[in-house]
Design a protein around this motif. Structure first.
Motif, PDB file in Angstrom:
ATOM      1  N   ILE A  32       0.836  -1.204   0.000  1.00 12.50           N
ATOM      2  CA  ILE A  32       0.000   0.000   0.000  1.00 12.50           C
ATOM      3  C   ILE A  32       0.866   1.247   0.000  1.00 12.50           C
ATOM      4  O   ILE A  32       0.566   2.223  -0.699  1.00 12.50           O
ATOM      5  CB  ILE A  32      -0.972  -0.023   1.195  1.00 12.50           C
ATOM      6  N   LEU A  33       1.956   1.226   0.765  1.00 11.34           N
ATOM      7  CA  LEU A  33       2.863   2.380   0.761  1.00 11.34           C
ATOM      8  C   LEU A  33       3.480   2.584  -0.613  1.00 11.34           C
ATOM      9  O   LEU A  33       3.670   3.716  -1.056  1.00 11.34           O
ATOM     10  CB  LEU A  33       3.949   2.212   1.817  1.00 11.34           C
ATOM     11  N   LYS A  34       3.777   1.488  -1.312  1.00  9.08           N
ATOM     12  CA  LYS A  34       4.282   1.607  -2.685  1.00  9.08           C
ATOM     13  C   LYS A  34       3.218   2.202  -3.600  1.00  9.08           C
ATOM     14  O   LYS A  34       3.515   3.019  -4.468  1.00  9.08           O
ATOM     15  CB  LYS A  34       4.724   0.244  -3.210  1.00  9.08           C
ATOM     16  N   TRP A  35       1.965   1.797  -3.407  1.00 10.72           N
ATOM     17  CA  TRP A  35       0.856   2.355  -4.191  1.00 10.72           C
ATOM     18  C   TRP A  35       0.695   3.844  -3.873  1.00 10.72           C
ATOM     19  O   TRP A  35       0.525   4.669  -4.765  1.00 10.72           O
ATOM     20  CB  TRP A  35      -0.413   1.591  -3.862  1.00 10.72           C
ATOM     21  N   PHE A  36       0.770   4.178  -2.593  1.00  3.81           N
ATOM     22  CA  PHE A  36       0.629   5.560  -2.156  1.00  3.81           C
ATOM     23  C   PHE A  36       1.713   6.442  -2.776  1.00  3.81           C
ATOM     24  O   PHE A  36       1.461   7.595  -3.119  1.00  3.81           O
ATOM     25  CB  PHE A  36       0.719   5.605  -0.622  1.00  3.81           C
ATOM     26  N   ASN A  37       2.919   5.913  -2.935  1.00  4.08           N
ATOM     27  CA  ASN A  37       4.044   6.667  -3.495  1.00  4.08           C
ATOM     28  C   ASN A  37       4.198   6.487  -5.003  1.00  4.08           C
ATOM     29  O   ASN A  37       5.217   6.879  -5.567  1.00  4.08           O
ATOM     30  CB  ASN A  37       5.343   6.266  -2.795  1.00  4.08           C
ATOM     31  N   ASN A  38       3.210   5.867  -5.655  1.00  6.18           N
ATOM     32  CA  ASN A  38       3.232   5.625  -7.102  1.00  6.18           C
ATOM     33  C   ASN A  38       4.466   4.842  -7.552  1.00  6.18           C
ATOM     34  O   ASN A  38       5.057   5.138  -8.586  1.00  6.18           O
ATOM     35  CB  ASN A  38       3.141   6.940  -7.879  1.00  6.18           C
ATOM     36  N   LEU A  40       4.328   1.459  -7.966  1.00  4.00           N
ATOM     37  CA  LEU A  40       3.880   0.233  -8.626  1.00  4.00           C
ATOM     38  C   LEU A  40       3.531   0.527 -10.085  1.00  4.00           C
ATOM     39  O   LEU A  40       2.841   1.511 -10.369  1.00  4.00           O
ATOM     40  CB  LEU A  40       2.650  -0.344  -7.923  1.00  4.00           C
ATOM     41  N   PRO A  41       3.994  -0.305 -11.008  1.00  2.00           N
ATOM     42  CA  PRO A  41       3.615  -0.099 -12.412  1.00  2.00           C
ATOM     43  C   PRO A  41       2.115  -0.327 -12.607  1.00  2.00           C
ATOM     44  O   PRO A  41       1.483  -1.082 -11.874  1.00  2.00           O
ATOM     45  CB  PRO A  41       4.434  -1.134 -13.175  1.00  2.00           C
ATOM     46  N   GLU A  42       1.551   0.328 -13.605  1.00  2.00           N
ATOM     47  CA  GLU A  42       0.106   0.243 -13.861  1.00  2.00           C
ATOM     48  C   GLU A  42      -0.369  -1.173 -14.171  1.00  2.00           C
ATOM     49  O   GLU A  42      -1.508  -1.516 -13.897  1.00  2.00           O
ATOM     50  CB  GLU A  42      -0.286   1.175 -15.008  1.00  2.00           C
ATOM     51  N   TYR A  49      -4.916  -5.769  -7.688  1.00  2.00           N
ATOM     52  CA  TYR A  49      -5.559  -6.338  -6.498  1.00  2.00           C
ATOM     53  C   TYR A  49      -5.940  -5.235  -5.507  1.00  2.00           C
ATOM     54  O   TYR A  49      -7.061  -5.224  -4.983  1.00  2.00           O
ATOM     55  CB  TYR A  49      -4.626  -7.349  -5.828  1.00  2.00           C
ATOM     56  N   LEU A  50      -5.002  -4.320  -5.236  1.00  2.00           N
ATOM     57  CA  LEU A  50      -5.282  -3.247  -4.280  1.00  2.00           C
ATOM     58  C   LEU A  50      -6.445  -2.378  -4.737  1.00  2.00           C
ATOM     59  O   LEU A  50      -7.305  -2.005  -3.934  1.00  2.00           O
ATOM     60  CB  LEU A  50      -4.031  -2.393  -4.064  1.00  2.00           C
ATOM     61  N   LYS A  51      -6.489  -2.059  -6.029  1.00  2.00           N
ATOM     62  CA  LYS A  51      -7.585  -1.239  -6.552  1.00  2.00           C
ATOM     63  C   LYS A  51      -8.921  -1.964  -6.486  1.00  2.00           C
ATOM     64  O   LYS A  51      -9.966  -1.329  -6.376  1.00  2.00           O
ATOM     65  CB  LYS A  51      -7.284  -0.812  -7.988  1.00  2.00           C
ATOM     66  N   SER A  52      -8.886  -3.296  -6.546  1.00  2.00           N
ATOM     67  CA  SER A  52     -10.134  -4.050  -6.455  1.00  2.00           C
ATOM     68  C   SER A  52     -10.655  -4.100  -5.009  1.00  2.00           C
ATOM     69  O   SER A  52     -11.849  -4.273  -4.794  1.00  2.00           O
ATOM     70  CB  SER A  52      -9.952  -5.461  -7.002  1.00  2.00           C
ATOM     71  N   CYS A  53      -9.766  -3.934  -4.044  1.00  2.00           N
ATOM     72  CA  CYS A  53     -10.168  -4.010  -2.636  1.00  2.00           C
ATOM     73  C   CYS A  53     -10.438  -2.658  -1.993  1.00  2.00           C
ATOM     74  O   CYS A  53     -11.231  -2.568  -1.059  1.00  2.00           O
ATOM     75  CB  CYS A  53      -9.089  -4.724  -1.829  1.00  2.00           C
ATOM     76  N   TYR A  54      -9.747  -1.625  -2.465  1.00  2.00           N
ATOM     77  CA  TYR A  54      -9.830  -0.309  -1.832  1.00  2.00           C
ATOM     78  C   TYR A  54     -10.102   0.763  -2.878  1.00  2.00           C
ATOM     79  O   TYR A  54      -9.656   0.660  -4.006  1.00  2.00           O
ATOM     80  CB  TYR A  54      -8.524   0.021  -1.098  1.00  2.00           C
TER      81      TYR A  54
END
Length: 81
Positions: A32-38, A40-42, A49-54
């Motif tokens: 999530i911290l990697k997602w928060f800091n952009n 993770l590749p698209e 998975y994270l976008k499907s849950c949150y």
């Protein structure tokens, strides 16, 4: 939620409770911290998975933060108010 409190809880669990540091919850927090800091590749399966849950990185951080507080609160020598 304060970002520094979140990092403090992760650090405390890593240092004093290694059993919980390897927990899936903390691995999720790292993603999530990697997602928060952009970071993770698209096309990353983790991001999908994270976008499907949150709905947002903030919602994901808040959910994990609540869980970490529940776990860490039982091990703290003092109670937070």
């Amino acid at each position: 939620m304060k970002y520094l409190d979140f990092l403090w809880a992760l650090d405390m669990m890593y240092r004093y409770y290694p059993k919980y540091h390897s927990n899936e919850l903390l691995l999720l927090a790292d993603d999530i911290l990697k997602w928060f800091n952009n970071e993770l590749p698209e096309d990353s399966s983790t991001l999908i998975y994270l976008k499907s849950c949150y709905n947002s990185p903030y919602d994901a951080l808040m959910a994990v933060w609540k869980e970490i507080l529940l776990i860490s609160d039982t091990f703290l020598p003092f109670r937070r108010n």
